[in-house]
Write an enzyme that holds these catalytic residues in place. Structure first.
Site, PDB file in Angstrom:
ATOM      1  N   ASP A   1       0.888  -1.158   0.000  1.00 43.46           N
ATOM      2  CA  ASP A   1       0.000   0.000   0.000  1.00 43.46           C
ATOM      3  C   ASP A   1       0.927   1.209   0.000  1.00 43.46           C
ATOM      4  OD1 ASP A   1      -1.558   2.203   0.629  1.00 43.46           O
ATOM      5  OD2 ASP A   1      -2.767   1.169   2.120  1.00 43.46           O
TER       6      ASP A   1
ATOM      7  N   ASN B   1       3.238   4.367 -10.589  1.00 42.29           N
ATOM      8  CA  ASN B   1       2.003   4.255 -11.344  1.00 42.29           C
ATOM      9  C   ASN B   1       0.761   4.273 -10.471  1.00 42.29           C
ATOM     10  OD1 ASN B   1       0.172   3.257 -13.655  1.00 42.29           O
ATOM     11  ND2 ASN B   1       0.043   1.585 -12.160  1.00 42.29           N
TER      12      ASN B   1
ATOM     13  N   SER C   1       1.778  10.473 -14.647  1.00 43.93           N
ATOM     14  CA  SER C   1       1.013  11.647 -14.255  1.00 43.93           C
ATOM     15  C   SER C   1      -0.291  11.613 -15.036  1.00 43.93           C
ATOM     16  CB  SER C   1       1.819  12.918 -14.535  1.00 43.93           C
ATOM     17  OG  SER C   1       1.103  14.079 -14.196  1.00 43.93           O
TER      18      SER C   1
ATOM     19  N   TYR D   1      -7.841  15.689  -7.381  1.00 42.73           N
ATOM     20  CA  TYR D   1      -7.041  14.891  -8.316  1.00 42.73           C
ATOM     21  C   TYR D   1      -6.040  15.791  -9.046  1.00 42.73           C
ATOM     22  CZ  TYR D   1      -5.836  12.036 -12.376  1.00 42.73           C
ATOM     23  OH  TYR D   1      -5.144  11.348 -13.344  1.00 42.73           O
TER      24      TYR D   1
ATOM     25  N   LYS E   1      -1.772  15.891  -9.286  1.00 45.79           N
ATOM     26  CA  LYS E   1      -1.031  15.765 -10.543  1.00 45.79           C
ATOM     27  C   LYS E   1      -0.205  17.015 -10.837  1.00 45.79           C
ATOM     28  CE  LYS E   1      -2.251  11.600 -11.403  1.00 45.79           C
ATOM     29  NZ  LYS E   1      -1.247  10.512 -11.255  1.00 45.79           N
TER      30      LYS E   1
ATOM     31  N   THR F   1      -9.363   2.275 -19.324  1.00 47.02           N
ATOM     32  CA  THR F   1      -9.037   1.531 -18.113  1.00 47.02           C
ATOM     33  C   THR F   1     -10.211   1.665 -17.148  1.00 47.02           C
ATOM     34  OG1 THR F   1      -8.028   3.427 -16.999  1.00 47.02           O
ATOM     35  CG2 THR F   1      -6.616   2.140 -18.469  1.00 47.02           C
TER      36      THR F   1
END
Length: 283
Positions: A56, A83, A134, A148, A152, A183
């Site tokens: 984690d 990632n 990123s 979010y 980034k 995804t």
């Protein structure tokens, strides 16, 4: 010549696709995930090419231990890929303190701590590569994704500063900025804040309706397999790009955002220069 990679978040998405392609071409992968059992099929197929560990990434102590163990047991790691990450959606006041802390810990702090853990090993072995996954969301921003985007934009600033410091050690950095890809980043892996009625008709409410199926899904032109292949190809380059923009949507969005910022900056040129001290020579 085969390489050894260390990758976080390999159970799904880009991490899983990278792992599969690398193993298929003969590379070795230190694959970490919160659920390493999702890699059982790859371990059965590729044997010693796969080194697995539970991780984690928000547990900094565990992250350091796993990185140290991977380098100790594998001898050399050529490419470190940060990632692991996910999307948190909602207006800021719809989010809980815990959701905010977890988003920052996963997407930003963990990437910084991975770099700190791996850098001494890369220096001692004479170099290597960092690949930071990123997002085009590190160049542009949409409503309902503020936290979010904060992570980034934050990790891009971190690497803008850190990459030149590592270059003399033979450590090169690439920021990967994909657009929307096919995804589970959207509805499958999304975390949403608690809806407030005041935002029901705004971007936050609309996004909820997309995830619930009331509205059409967001366009996702990116092919995860092609994106993974482009990432791998960048690591094979002697002079890798610092930024790797992937996806037609990513290119269009980043181009428009950067041009808009340059135009706004130029419009404020006179005001910027006017605030210098009187003894500063301006042109």
């Amino acid at each position: 010549m085969s390489r050894t990679w260390f990758i976080t978040g390999t159970s799904s998405g880009f991490g899983r696709e990278l792992t599969e392609q690398l193993l298929a071409r003969g590379d070795c992968v230190a694959a970490t995930a919160r659920r390493p059992e999702t890699l059982d099929d790859l371990a059965a197929r590729y044997g010693d090419q796969v080194w697995r560990a539970h991780l984690d990434v928000t547990d900094t102590t565990a992250l350091r231990e796993v990185v140290d163990r991977a380098f100790a047991e594998l001898g050399r790691i050529d490419v470190v890929v940060s990632n692991a990450g996910y999307g948190l959606f909602g207006a800021p006041e719809e989010l809980t303190d815990e959701q905010i802390d977890r988003q920052i810990a996963t997407n930003l702090t963990a990437s910084v701590q991975l770099a700190r853990a791996a850098t001494p090993h890369l220096r001692r072995q004479g170099g290597g590569r960092y690949i930071q996954v990123s997002s085009v969301g590190g160049q542009i921003a949409f409503p309902a994704m503020s936290l979010y985007h904060a992570t980034k934009w934050g990790i891009e600033g971190f690497w803008e500063s850190s990459a030149p410091e590592l270059a003399p050690f033979g450590i090169r950095v690439t920021l990967v900025e994909p657009g929307m890809a096919r995804t589970n980043f959207g509805a499958g892996a999304a975390v949403l804040g608690t809806p407030l009625p005041e935002y029901a008709d705004g971007p936050s409410g609309q996004l909820r309706r997309v995830f619930s199926g009331e509205l059409p899904p967001l366009p996702a032109p990116g092919d995860p397999a092609k994106i993974a292949a482009a990432i791998i190809a960048s690591a094979d380059q002697a002079e890798p790009p610092f930024r790797l923009t992937l996806g037609s949507d990513a290119y269009a969005l980043a181009t428009a955002a950067l041009r808009g910022r340059l135009e706004a900056l130029e419009a404020g040129r006179s005001l910027a220069y006017s605030t210098d001290a009187d003894d500063v020579l301006t042109h």
